[in-house]
Design a protein around this motif. Structure first.
Motif, PDB file in Angstrom:
ATOM      1  N   GLN A 101       0.843  -1.188   0.000  1.00 44.58           N
ATOM      2  CA  GLN A 101       0.000   0.000   0.000  1.00 44.58           C
ATOM      3  C   GLN A 101       0.880   1.240   0.000  1.00 44.58           C
ATOM      4  OE1 GLN A 101      -3.222  -0.232   2.712  1.00 44.58           O
ATOM      5  NE2 GLN A 101      -4.042   1.784   2.212  1.00 44.58           N
TER       6      GLN A 101
ATOM      7  N   GLY B 208      -3.317   4.249  -2.453  1.00 40.53           N
ATOM      8  CA  GLY B 208      -3.197   3.384  -3.611  1.00 40.53           C
ATOM      9  C   GLY B 208      -2.302   2.187  -3.365  1.00 40.53           C
TER      10      GLY B 208
ATOM     11  N   LYS C 211       1.283  -0.080  -4.863  1.00 38.88           N
ATOM     12  CA  LYS C 211       2.521  -0.001  -5.640  1.00 38.88           C
ATOM     13  C   LYS C 211       3.137  -1.381  -5.745  1.00 38.88           C
ATOM     14  CE  LYS C 211       5.776   1.135  -1.872  1.00 38.88           C
ATOM     15  NZ  LYS C 211       6.833   2.088  -1.448  1.00 38.88           N
TER      16      LYS C 211
ATOM     17  N   LYS D 216      -9.683  -1.786  -5.878  1.00 38.89           N
ATOM     18  CA  LYS D 216      -8.391  -1.348  -6.421  1.00 38.89           C
ATOM     19  C   LYS D 216      -7.673  -2.516  -7.101  1.00 38.89           C
ATOM     20  CE  LYS D 216      -7.563   2.457  -3.175  1.00 38.89           C
ATOM     21  NZ  LYS D 216      -7.620   3.518  -4.205  1.00 38.89           N
TER      22      LYS D 216
END
Length: 336
Positions: A244, A248, A250, A279
């Motif tokens: 996280q 968002g 990564k 997501k």
């Protein structure tokens, strides 16, 4: 007497009539295998489809089947489930059939949480009608109905499902039997509306649309298989993972900057809050892998159970339970 044990062959019927190389062939084989693993008797299964290449699938099932009308598979499957609550129902739709003319039925079947296994075969094209762009075709896509490229943004099935308060969403590649069968089994075991997006290739009108995950090597590099309770690792040697970053996600590489497996997010398909699940479902290349497997799996009351329970509750309070009893409830006269 021991219970009957069914094999994939027990669910097969007829000779599939799809183009050679069509992803529907591979998906059909996976569906037969999943049904054998579930071991539900063929006479306790109904396969209901709309119109399109994928909607021919009921002809190749040794179960009850209905090849219905364009976009109405979810509506007919809903009625079939409500009046036959013990029947396992598989609803088969393409991206055009299911999300264009059938889009309204799709979102409401999901919203109501009807106990259906809703399979969306997504090849991002209208195949049966010979190559028009569909609701999932990318902006700029050139087709017979968009010779200069579409000027529309596509639906993303996951986003549509989550927006309709979907409780189960999974994704698989049609050519990946090892990944498809467990997803289909999980969908069938989920009590409620299960949506499975199947990434399927159309060799005639949209060949290569899912090339990034069409081979095992491609999936190892460009996809991540999500499993509940396990760290989100991917790559040929599981050398990459998801962490996280702010609100968002990564992609990180194990071993770099001191990152270990303990730093990697663990998948929770059962979390009521769908923020992270959405997501994951919406990740796409080149910066992120595409998520395969069961992304969301949350229990909730089903429409079909609630309707039948309500009928039983109200009926128990009524002084009559048939037309004859209704006619005899109030004063009666006999004319001679």
């Amino acid at each position: 007497m021991a219970d009957t044990v069914y094999t994939a062959k027990d669910y097969k019927s007829g000779q599939p009539r799809w183009c050679p190389g069509c992803g529907d062939h591979a998906f059909l084989a996976s569906l037969h295998k999943a049904m054998a693993e579930l071991n539900v008797a063929p006479h306790n299964i109904a396969v209901i489809s709309g119109i399109g290449c994928s909607s021919r699938l009921p002809y190749y099932m040794n179960t009850y089947g209905m090849h219905t009308i364009h976009g109405r598979a979810a509506a007919i499957a809903t009625g079939a489930k409500v009046v036959n609550p013990d029947i396992t129902i598989w609803q088969i739709s393409g991206d055009g059939d299911g999300l264009a003319i059938g889009g309204n039925h799709f979102i409401h079947a999901v919203r109501r949480n009807i106990d259906l296994n809703m399979i969306l075969l997504n090849n991002r094209i209208y195949g049966l009608t010979k190559g028009q762009y569909s609701p999932t075709s990318a902006r700029g896509f050139v087709s017979k109905s968009s010779p200069y490229g579409t000027v529309e943004d596509p639906f993303r099935p996951a986003e549509l499902c989550f927006g309709a308060r979907g409780r189960f969403f999974a994704r698989c590649a049609a050519v990946d039997a090892a990944g498809s069968v467990p997803v289909l089994v999980a969908a069938a075991k989920h009590k409620g509306a299960s949506v499975v997006e199947v990434l399927q290739n159309c060799v005639i009108f949209n060949n290569g649309t899912h090339d990034a995950i069409a081979t095992s090597e491609g999936r190892a590099k460009n996809a991540i298989y999500l499993e509940h309770g396990k760290p989100m690792l991917f790559g040929p040697n599981k050398e990459f993972g998801l962490m996280q970053e702010g609100f968002g996600l990564k992609v990180v590489k194990l071993g770099e900057n001191g990152i270990t497996e303990k730093d990697i997010l663990v998948h929770d398909a059962h979390c009521q809050d769908n923020t992270l699940q959405l997501k994951l479902a919406l990740m796409e290349g080149p910066d992120f892998p595409i998520a395969l497997g069961v992304i969301r799996d949350v229990e909730a009351p089903t429409y079909n159970d609630a309707v039948n329970e309500q009928i039983d509750e109200i009926s128990a309070k009524k002084p009559y339970h048939s037309l004859k009893e209704l006619l005899l409830t109030n004063d009666t006269w006999e004319v001679k």
